[in-house]
Structures are given as structure tokens and as C-alpha cells.
Design a protein around this motif. Structure first.
Motif, PDB file in Angstrom:
ATOM      1  N   TRP A  75       0.832  -1.194   0.000  1.00 24.15           N
ATOM      2  CA  TRP A  75       0.000   0.000   0.000  1.00 24.15           C
ATOM      3  C   TRP A  75       0.870   1.249   0.000  1.00 24.15           C
ATOM      4  O   TRP A  75       1.913   1.304   0.660  1.00 24.15           O
ATOM      5  CB  TRP A  75      -0.915   0.012   1.232  1.00 24.15           C
ATOM      6  CG  TRP A  75      -2.053  -0.949   1.116  1.00 24.15           C
ATOM      7  CD1 TRP A  75      -2.186  -2.154   1.725  1.00 24.15           C
ATOM      8  CD2 TRP A  75      -3.221  -0.777   0.314  1.00 24.15           C
ATOM      9  NE1 TRP A  75      -3.362  -2.756   1.359  1.00 24.15           N
ATOM     10  CE2 TRP A  75      -4.023  -1.927   0.490  1.00 24.15           C
ATOM     11  CE3 TRP A  75      -3.677   0.220  -0.544  1.00 24.15           C
ATOM     12  CZ2 TRP A  75      -5.247  -2.097  -0.148  1.00 24.15           C
ATOM     13  CZ3 TRP A  75      -4.900   0.049  -1.181  1.00 24.15           C
ATOM     14  CH2 TRP A  75      -5.660  -1.094  -0.982  1.00 24.15           C
ATOM     15  N   GLU A  76       0.426   2.255  -0.719  1.00 24.10           N
ATOM     16  CA  GLU A  76       1.115   3.545  -0.763  1.00 24.10           C
ATOM     17  C   GLU A  76       0.145   4.622  -0.330  1.00 24.10           C
ATOM     18  O   GLU A  76      -0.975   4.723  -0.846  1.00 24.10           O
ATOM     19  CB  GLU A  76       1.609   3.837  -2.188  1.00 24.10           C
ATOM     20  CG  GLU A  76       2.279   5.193  -2.326  1.00 24.10           C
ATOM     21  CD  GLU A  76       2.662   5.507  -3.762  1.00 24.10           C
ATOM     22  OE1 GLU A  76       3.029   6.662  -4.026  1.00 24.10           O
ATOM     23  OE2 GLU A  76       2.577   4.589  -4.608  1.00 24.10           O
ATOM     24  N   SER A  77       0.538   5.429   0.640  1.00 24.90           N
ATOM     25  CA  SER A  77      -0.295   6.522   1.111  1.00 24.90           C
ATOM     26  C   SER A  77      -0.171   7.704   0.153  1.00 24.90           C
ATOM     27  O   SER A  77       0.935   8.142  -0.179  1.00 24.90           O
ATOM     28  CB  SER A  77       0.132   6.933   2.523  1.00 24.90           C
ATOM     29  OG  SER A  77      -0.648   8.025   2.968  1.00 24.90           O
ATOM     30  N   SER A  84      -2.234  11.613  -1.163  1.00 28.11           N
ATOM     31  CA  SER A  84      -3.088  12.693  -0.674  1.00 28.11           C
ATOM     32  C   SER A  84      -4.526  12.485  -1.135  1.00 28.11           C
ATOM     33  O   SER A  84      -4.789  11.768  -2.110  1.00 28.11           O
ATOM     34  CB  SER A  84      -2.578  14.042  -1.179  1.00 28.11           C
ATOM     35  OG  SER A  84      -2.797  14.157  -2.583  1.00 28.11           O
ATOM     36  N   TYR A 102      -8.017   9.474  12.348  1.00 27.92           N
ATOM     37  CA  TYR A 102      -7.062   9.291  11.255  1.00 27.92           C
ATOM     38  C   TYR A 102      -7.453  10.194  10.090  1.00 27.92           C
ATOM     39  O   TYR A 102      -8.396  10.988  10.175  1.00 27.92           O
ATOM     40  CB  TYR A 102      -7.024   7.822  10.835  1.00 27.92           C
ATOM     41  CG  TYR A 102      -6.619   6.895  11.961  1.00 27.92           C
ATOM     42  CD1 TYR A 102      -5.304   6.855  12.416  1.00 27.92           C
ATOM     43  CD2 TYR A 102      -7.557   6.068  12.582  1.00 27.92           C
ATOM     44  CE1 TYR A 102      -4.921   6.020  13.451  1.00 27.92           C
ATOM     45  CE2 TYR A 102      -7.191   5.227  13.619  1.00 27.92           C
ATOM     46  CZ  TYR A 102      -5.874   5.201  14.054  1.00 27.92           C
ATOM     47  OH  TYR A 102      -5.499   4.382  15.087  1.00 27.92           O
ATOM     48  N   ASN A 103      -6.764  10.047   9.013  1.00 21.19           N
ATOM     49  CA  ASN A 103      -6.981  10.900   7.842  1.00 21.19           C
ATOM     50  C   ASN A 103      -8.157  10.359   7.023  1.00 21.19           C
ATOM     51  O   ASN A 103      -7.987   9.826   5.920  1.00 21.19           O
ATOM     52  CB  ASN A 103      -5.701  10.954   7.000  1.00 21.19           C
ATOM     53  CG  ASN A 103      -5.805  11.956   5.865  1.00 21.19           C
ATOM     54  OD1 ASN A 103      -6.643  12.855   5.885  1.00 21.19           O
ATOM     55  ND2 ASN A 103      -4.949  11.797   4.865  1.00 21.19           N
TER      56      ASN A 103
END
Length: 685
Positions: free
Chosen positions: A7-9, A11, A413-414
Motif C-alpha cells: 500500500w502507498e499513502s 493525498s 485518522y486521515n
């Protein structure tokens, strides 16, 4: 990412840009209709918002999963009374309850209401105590708390209801005034074209004598006679429950509802009632451009409303087959909101294969569940304590009730409210899609909808301005408008005849329209739907023998899956306290099990606590055997809720998921999954 990747975070702007780009690409290619939005279908703004987004974007594929264990009653109400929803019940004034299959105390929504109603029925009226009879194959919590448990052969609940109706009719114990004033198709009749038709009374007295019914159901003849007499003698009496998880579920549900008509227990104190809607402001018309107008006329990917599933609005279990065959087209994009098909099934394996064929999958889940792990992009939703939403009461009290939820804490969290994200995506798409969503944010959308409650000028809060109303609604979190008015026939009976229809004209019209009013095509359609009844009988509550997957000789047991209170609509496994109380009736927690009749287990050489395989024609799972006297000899029972492969440390890798071995079978006419239509065998591991 897909399984095996990392997984890549990114925006939120980048994530929304990816979704908008994919949506634009599909529209530019004339493929907007290949977008599928699977969601929970629950009451509240999100289901409406998703359906509106699909319409504005140009796809017919808003696929509601809903509560798949309780979706049969609304369609039965539609065919017999004209409205497609669950019913409420005036439990406080009922004297007798025949409960067919429904988990009154474990999984009937709203649960708190049911528990309070049960207490009132049993001990809340001085000198009066309602009798409760539970009819199902397993000694559930409800059955144990009832006055009487009636074990029954799975899939035969409808024929038992008709056998009870036989007693009421044979001894003329039915409510003659209600039948005469408010029903259609009870007696034999002649239509405007001079064609003669048999009525419900004639059919039942001809086909459902107690001796025949006893042979099918396993319920003794004497018991059938007693239940019929008790039901008629203890008015107001109610027949309720959910028997829709078999291939004959719709007609079985209609048979249960027919008992309420015979008892005159419709729209009266102590009877079945129709929940009144909260007076929300109607949605404005969707703005359609050429692409949207073309897209929403395309066939649905789940074939709901087609010849395959004529009465269905959504058939989520058909998605794997449609995707696998590319029928009616390839799916280009899949959204998931509050649904986890890689766990909840049925046909879990089919969903895994379908996910591999779909090029782009977006999940709104706040948890890393099984389906989110296979997604390409996650737009994590807030939890319920972090966002705005409203919900109307599940059908129960009758009068309208609305609850308003608002953030009590900042998101940990975001995460962002999915409703807010959908509004942002619509704005970014621009054009007619954006024009269909004129609200600046999700709170403004809620205020738009709730202004209708204020303008109605009724209920808990009547204020001089909307601002005053809104402030008090925020403070209270609740609005309601009692009391419920009985015998409002124009609201409760909305069929073409304005009556409760034993002979469903809406079913007749739907089938004839699909067949183009051609008798040969109609016969072919009925054969495809695997229905045995013909003529007038087909259009009335009747018994269709249930179909089961698995040869009885090789797979001798019916698999009965059920919900416990800690199941909590599927989320209980993530909560340690729920895990601690999961199986109190057999002192089994943090795990799954299969309940086997002690005599049956002895014949199989299985002892209490042994590890066993439970195998169906589609696969097998390993679990623990628990000997349970409340299991019928030919039925084994497994609880839902365990066997997660994801969703966090409390739920993951403990127990087995029975959905993995449930076969892909449906009530084809209704489009409902037949989750209890699977046979299994059990043997030591």
C-alpha cells in the motif's frame, strides 16, 4: 494495490483525481454504464446519494446489498398490499405470535425495540400474557424464550402456514368482516372477460389438509390443528418472521402474511402496521445529459428486473456470474460502500474471481476488510462518531422517527465522510453530474433534506424558523411524530384493487409484461424461473418445493447459518467484548463451531469438541463440533461472524466463515439469495 503488492499513502487530492480520471475515461468511451456501485442499501442519505450519483453519471448499477437475511418480507408486502418495505407490529397489544424463522430476540431490527416489546408482551400487562410460538429448525435464543418451539423441515415453513390457514378456513374461524371489506381473491370469482378463477379459500381447502402438510413439514397433525385454533381464538394474533432464505422464500413469506389477513390482524391494534416515512424534502430532479440518459437505459449488470430475476431491484449475488461471463458487459469500475462481498457472500469464491477481472476497484471502508485488501484504492470513511448522518427508524413503531448523528470527536485518522467525498467527485466531474449535486457540503445536504420535517409543522419540535428547529434537533438528536393511527386503509392497502390481494394482480401483470402477453413465452419464462405452480395458484400464496444444492445421499444435512446478537450486523468480530459473549448458550467464545444433534454425532463417531470438516458441493471448512440437543437430526447449524481473513487483530484468523461453502442459489423470481439452500456432510478432521 492488489493482493501481493504494497500500500502507498497518497493525498486526498491525488486519490480523488484518480477516481475522477477513471470516471471521465469511461464516460468518454461511452462506457459509463460499466461502473458498478455496491452499497449496503440502508435507510439514510448515503443510499439515496449513491443512487442519485449513479443516475447522474449514467449507470443503472446501484446494487444494494441490504440486510440479505431479511429482504423477503418487503416483496411479499408489495405483492399483497402494494408497498415494498418491512412491516411494523403493534406488539404491545398482541395476544399471540406465530414467529416463522425470524430471530425475534437476536437479529430482528431494531433490536432494542424487540427486546422491550418481548418484555411487555410477556409481563407488561397485568392479567394478560401473550403466547409466543417459534417455528424454525433450530432451538435459537428466541425459541428457548418462547412458550413453544416447533422444529420444522427447512424450506417448508410456507406450507405449514397454509396448513394453519386450512384449519382457520375449515372451521370458519377467520375474520369475515375484514375478508369481505378489505381483501381480493379470497372466494372464487369471474373477471370482466368472463373467465372463472379459483380463490384462496378454495385452493387451501383443496391442497393443504393437515395430513399432507404434516408429511412435508414434519410437524404433527395434532399440532397443526392446535396452532390453527389457537391463532384464531387469541385475537389480536400476528404471524411474522422471515422465511425468505430458501428458493421458495417469496411464496412462503406470502403464506405467512395470508394468516394475518385471515385473522384480521392488519392495520389494527395488536396487528401488523405500515411504518410511516419521515417527511423529508424530496430530492430535486437529476440533471441528465446525453451520456447519462443512454447509460441508465442499459441493462443492469446483476440482471435485476429482467427475465432472470423479474421482481428484483438488486441481485448482488449475481455479480460474480455476470462479471465472469462478461454478461451483459465487462465491468470497468467497482465502488464498495459499507459492504464486504469477499467475506459476506454467498459465493465468496466467485467474488474473488470477479474481483480479479475488474480493472479498478475503489473501497470506502474505514477498516481493512477482505474486499478492501483486493481494492486498487481506498477512500477511508469516518466512523459513526466522526461524521454527520441521519437515519429513520426501521419499521416497528409505525409513526415516523428520525435520529440525527453529528461528529462528537475529530477524525482520529486521515478519513473523510463518504458523502462528502461523493459530492466532491461529482463537482470535479462537472457538467450535468455537478449540477445534480448543488450542495456545498454534506451538512448542507442534510439540512436541505431535513427542512421538510420542519416545514411539516408536526412532531416533537415545532419552531418558528428552520434555524431554531435545526439547533434544537442538534441538541436533542431525535425527532418523532406519534401516535400511529390505525385502519388508514388507503395507506396500508395500495394495490390496484385497494385491498389486500390473495390473488396478486401486480405479480400477474409483471409476468405477463415480461412475456409480452404471449402464453408460450410465459410458460418458457416460468420454466426458467423453475416454478411449478400454474394458473391462479401461481399468483397466490402457495407451496413451491424448495431446491437444495447437493445430493441428499452424499450431503445428508441441511446447513442452517444463523446470527447471534454479538454478530452486530457483521461487525461484532472486531470488538473484543462481543467476542467474549459470542456463544454463551454453549460457552464457546472467540471461535466458531457447528452444532450437531447428539444422536447424529454419535452415529458419525463425533464427540463434543472434535475438529470436523463441514463440506458442501462448493468447498469445505474446518471447525469445532458442539453437540447441541436443539439441533434437528438432519440439520447442522453454524453461526455467522467468524472466519475473517482481514479486518484487524480481534477478528482475523479465528474460526471459520460458513459463507465460503454456501452455494450460489437464489429465489429466482424475487432475486433473493437462498442462503439456506445448501446441503453438507460432516466428518472428523
Amino acid at each position: 494495490r492488489r493482493e501481493g503488492g504494497t500500500w502507498e499513502s497518497i493525498s486526498w487530492d491525488e486519490a480523488i483525481g484518480l477516481v475522477v480520471s477513471r470516471l471521465r475515461e469511461l464516460r468518454d468511451q461511452g462506457q459509463a454504464h460499466t461502473c458498478v456501485f455496491m452499497h449496503d442499501g440502508q435507510r439514510g442519505p448515503m443510499s439515496d446519494l449513491i443512487a442519485r450519483f449513479c443516475q447522474a453519471y449514467g449507470t443503472p448499477n446501484s446494487v444494494a446489498v441490504g440486510n440479505v437475511r431479511a429482504d423477503g418480507p418487503p416483496l411479499a408486502h408489495y405483492l399483497m398490499q402494494g408497498w415494498n418495505d418491512h412491516a411494523g407490529y403493534d406488539w404491545e397489544n398482541a395476544n399471540y405470535l406465530l414467529c416463522f424463522g425470524g430471530s425475534f430476540l437476536e437479529a430482528w431490527q431494531p433490536t432494542v425495540r424487540q427486546l422491550r416489546a418481548y418484555s411487555h408482551m410477556r409481563r407488561g400487562r397485568p392479567g394478560a400474557r401473550a403466547k409466543m410460538v417459534q417455528i424454525e429448525p433450530r432451538l435459537s435464543v428466541t425459541a428457548a424464550k418462547a412458550d413453544e418451539w416447533i422444529p420444522i423441515t427447512p424450506g417448508t415453513e410456507g406450507v405449514l402456514a397454509l396448513g394453519i390457514a386450512y384449519i382457520v378456513l375449515y372451521e370458519e374461524l377467520y375474520d369475515k368482516e375484514f375478508i369481505e371489506d378489505h381483501t381480493f381473491g379470497f372466494e372464487d370469482w369471474t373477471d370482466e372477460g368472463g373467465e372463472e378463477h379459483i380463490g384462496f379459500r378454495t385452493m387451501v381447502l383443496r391442497d393443504y389438509e393437515p395430513e399432507k402438510v404434516a408429511g412435508i413439514t414434519g410437524v404433527p397433525v395434532a399440532t397443526i390443528w392446535r396452532l390453527g385454533r389457537e391463532f384464531a381464538a387469541n385475537k389480536p394474533a400476528v404471524a411474522a418472521g422471515d422465511v425468505s432464505e430458501q428458493t421458495n422464500g417469496l411464496f412462503s413469506q406470502m403464506a405467512v402474511q395470508a394468516l394475518n389477513a385471515l385473522g384480521g390482524s392488519v392495520a389494527v391494534p395488536g396487528g401488523m402496521i405500515r411504518q410511516r416515512d419521515v417527511p423529508l424534502t424530496p430530492w430535486p430532479e437529476v440533471v441528465l445529459d446525453r451520456i447519462a440518459a443512454q447509460g441508465i437505459t442499459m441493462p443492469r449488470v446483476d440482471h435485476a428486473g429482467s427475465e432472470k430475476y423479474p421482481l428484483a431491484e438488486s441481485v448482488y449475488q449475481a455479480i460474480p456470474g455476470s462479471v465472469g461471463r462478461g454478461d451483459p458487459y465487462e465491468v470497468g469500475l467497482l465502488f464498495l460502500h459499507r459492504t464486504n462481498p469477499l467475506y459476506s457472500g454467498p459465493n465468496v469464491r466467485g467474488f474473488y474471481e470477479a474481483f480479479d477481472r475488474i480493472p479498478f476497484i475503489v473501497s470506502f471502508s474505514p477498516f481493512m476488510d477482505e474486499s478492501s485488501e483486493r481494492a486498487d484504492l481506498i477512500l477511508p470513511d469516518c466512523t459513526y462518531l466522526e461524521k454527520w448522518f441521519y437515519a429513520s427508524l426501521e419499521p416497528s413503531l409505525g409513526y415516523p422517527v428520525l435520529g440525527l448523528a453529528q461528529p462528537v470527536v475529530e477524525p482520529l485518522y486521515n478519513t473523510i465522510n463518504s458523502g462528502e467525498i461523493l459530492l466532491t467527485i461529482a463537482r470535479e466531474l462537472g457538467g450535468s453530474v455537478a449540477a445534480s449535486f448543488p450542495w456545498a457540503d454534506f451538512e448542507e445536504l442534510l439540512q436541505f433534506r431535513l427542512r421538510g420535517v420542519f416545514e411539516g409543522g408536526r412532531g416533537l419540535m415545532v419552531r418558528g424558523s428552520f434555524e431554531e428547529f435545526w439547533d434544537e434537533l442538534r441538541a436533542r438528536g431525535l425527532w418523532y411524530d406519534p401516535p400511529y393511527e390505525f385502519e388508514q386503509w388507503e395507506e396500508v392497502l395500495t394495490t390496484p384493487s385497494g385491498r389486500l390481494e390473495f390473488y396478486s394482480q401486480q405479480l400477474r401483470d409483471a409476468l405477463e409484461t415480461l412475456a409480452g402477453h404471449d402464453a408460450q413465452k410465459l410458460e418458457a419464462l416460468l420454466e426458467e424461473l423453475q416454478l411449478q405452480a400454474r394458473g391462479d395458484e401461481l399468483l397466490m400464496p402457495h407451496y413451491e418445493p424448495a431446491r437444495f444444492v447437493g445430493d441428499e445421499n452424499e450431503y445428508p444435512f441441511h446447513l442452517n447459518v444463523y446470527e447471534l446478537i454479538p454478530y452486530a450486523e457483521g461487525g461484532g468480530a472486531t470488538a473484543p467484548w462481543m467476542q467474549e459473549i459470542f456463544g454463551l448458550h454453549i460457552k464457546e467464545v472467540w471461535d466458531s463451531w457447528v452444532e450437531i444433534n447428539p444422536g447424529t454425532a454419535g452415529g458419525l463417531g463425533i464427540a463434543d469438541g472434535d475438529e470436523v470438516w463441514v463440506e458442501s458441493p462448493v468447498g469445505r471448512i474446518k471447525t469445532k463440533a458442539r453437540l447441541y440437543p436443539g439441533a434437528m437430526p438432519t440439520v447442522v447449524n453454524m453461526p455467522l461472524g467468524q472466519g475473517h481473513q482481514a479486518t484487524g487483530r480481534w477478528a482475523q484468523d479465528r474460526g471459520a466463515n460458513p459463507n465460503e461453502i454456501i452455494a450460489d442459489e437464489s429465489d429466482l423470481l424475487a432475486g433473493l439469495p437462498a442462503g439456506l439452500a445448501t446441503r453438507v456432510k460432516v466428518y472428523r478432521a
